[in-house]
Design an enzyme around this catalytic site. Sequence first.
Site, PDB file in Angstrom:
ATOM      1  N   LYS A 163       0.663 -12.014   8.472  1.00 53.83           N
ATOM      2  CA  LYS A 163      -0.427 -11.314   7.702  1.00 53.83           C
ATOM      3  C   LYS A 163      -0.973 -12.132   6.656  1.00 53.83           C
ATOM      4  O   LYS A 163      -0.058 -12.428   5.697  1.00 53.83           O
ATOM      5  CB  LYS A 163       0.157  -9.926   7.317  1.00 53.83           C
ATOM      6  CG  LYS A 163      -0.884  -9.006   6.576  1.00 53.83           C
ATOM      7  CD  LYS A 163      -0.136  -7.835   6.025  1.00 53.83           C
ATOM      8  CE  LYS A 163      -1.096  -7.203   5.202  1.00 53.83           C
ATOM      9  NZ  LYS A 163      -0.576  -5.831   4.421  1.00 53.83           N
ATOM     10  N   TYR A 170       4.455 -12.305   5.462  1.00 51.05           N
ATOM     11  CA  TYR A 170       3.395 -11.587   4.871  1.00 51.05           C
ATOM     12  C   TYR A 170       2.959 -12.247   3.385  1.00 51.05           C
ATOM     13  O   TYR A 170       3.800 -12.566   2.556  1.00 51.05           O
ATOM     14  CB  TYR A 170       3.945 -10.176   4.084  1.00 51.05           C
ATOM     15  CG  TYR A 170       2.864  -9.322   3.127  1.00 51.05           C
ATOM     16  CD1 TYR A 170       1.635  -9.527   3.225  1.00 51.05           C
ATOM     17  CD2 TYR A 170       3.588  -8.482   2.235  1.00 51.05           C
ATOM     18  CE1 TYR A 170       0.710  -8.442   2.232  1.00 51.05           C
ATOM     19  CE2 TYR A 170       2.855  -7.767   1.394  1.00 51.05           C
ATOM     20  CZ  TYR A 170       1.271  -7.757   1.425  1.00 51.05           C
ATOM     21  OH  TYR A 170       0.739  -7.097   0.653  1.00 51.05           O
ATOM     22  N   THR A 228       0.757  -1.178   0.030  1.00 51.09           N
ATOM     23  CA  THR A 228       0.070  -0.018  -0.032  1.00 51.09           C
ATOM     24  C   THR A 228       0.813   1.273  -0.022  1.00 51.09           C
ATOM     25  O   THR A 228       0.576   2.165  -0.489  1.00 51.09           O
ATOM     26  CB  THR A 228      -1.106   0.078   1.116  1.00 51.09           C
ATOM     27  OG1 THR A 228      -1.748  -1.082   1.158  1.00 51.09           O
ATOM     28  CG2 THR A 228      -1.937   1.089   1.248  1.00 51.09           C
ATOM     29  N   THR A 247      -4.326  -5.634   9.387  1.00 53.18           N
ATOM     30  CA  THR A 247      -3.594  -4.610   8.640  1.00 53.18           C
ATOM     31  C   THR A 247      -4.376  -4.044   7.641  1.00 53.18           C
ATOM     32  O   THR A 247      -4.792  -4.656   6.719  1.00 53.18           O
ATOM     33  CB  THR A 247      -2.464  -5.450   8.079  1.00 53.18           C
ATOM     34  OG1 THR A 247      -1.743  -6.079   8.844  1.00 53.18           O
ATOM     35  CG2 THR A 247      -1.433  -4.466   7.495  1.00 53.18           C
TER      36      THR A 247
END
EC number: 4.3.3.7
Length: 294
Positions: A163, A135, A47, A205
Amino acid sequence: MNNIFKGLITALITPFKDNKLDLYALERILKHQIKHDVDAILIAGSTGEGSSLSFEEYKLLLQTSVEIVNKRIPIISGCSSNNTAYAIELAAESTKIKVDGFMASPPSYVKPTQHGIYKHFEALHEACNLPIILYSAPTRSGVDFSDETILRLSALTRILALKDCGVDLGRPLRIRAIVKKDFNILTGNDEVVLAFNAQGGVGWTAVASNIAPDMCKELLEKWYKNDTKGALEIHQKLLPLYKALFLESNPIPIKYAAHYLGLCENEIRPPLTEASDSAKKQIENIITALSIKI
């Protein structure tokens, strides 16, 4: 070791102006997050357009963020790369700048085996002393951790969390059943936050919390207090926003939403392009409907 990977973590956008980091906008963005008491901030992730940053920009972004935040909330850096040596450089710089932890995905594009993924993270673990969150974003990286690889990696002292950006709601249950008790699992998919946490997750998240940290924080707080009805009401209100923020490739929509609210310029780096007129209109309508203000 204290596990900072829990609660509401904002996957922060990176503001640019004239193709340079906009540090004034960065301060506005960070202060907005601090004001609404998010649990941590993720800098230079997907992001945050981390892959578009030069090494010097990456250092400046982290250093400036650390100075502005001044230990008020934890800062997590993005250290993903398909070059293990460069990922180690990012982790080493993160350690030097004294962020609180870092996140990394399996190397993208090159499609390593599970053994290769394990060795990549083992090298990162050995090269620094920061807490690490894995991740999982296979739609971006092209590969994913198997459950067995997550189990193996969770045995390393400073790998503390996962995540997961997927929609497999059985996964947190499966992982929870095999890993150590203090290994945390968080969703990176705004739309499934409640369902994911009901299945063993301990946080979120979020992309939406760039512009609506108050609502996102309230949602989680109600959930943690067993106010399922209250959490679901907020979740249903936010659902159109979640969908709007993924009308086009992330972070195109959230960058425009932040610009519309006066947080930053609507500048995004190639090969990404700014939001289409249709997406802009939908984002504006939803922001108005939710009465989102900065």
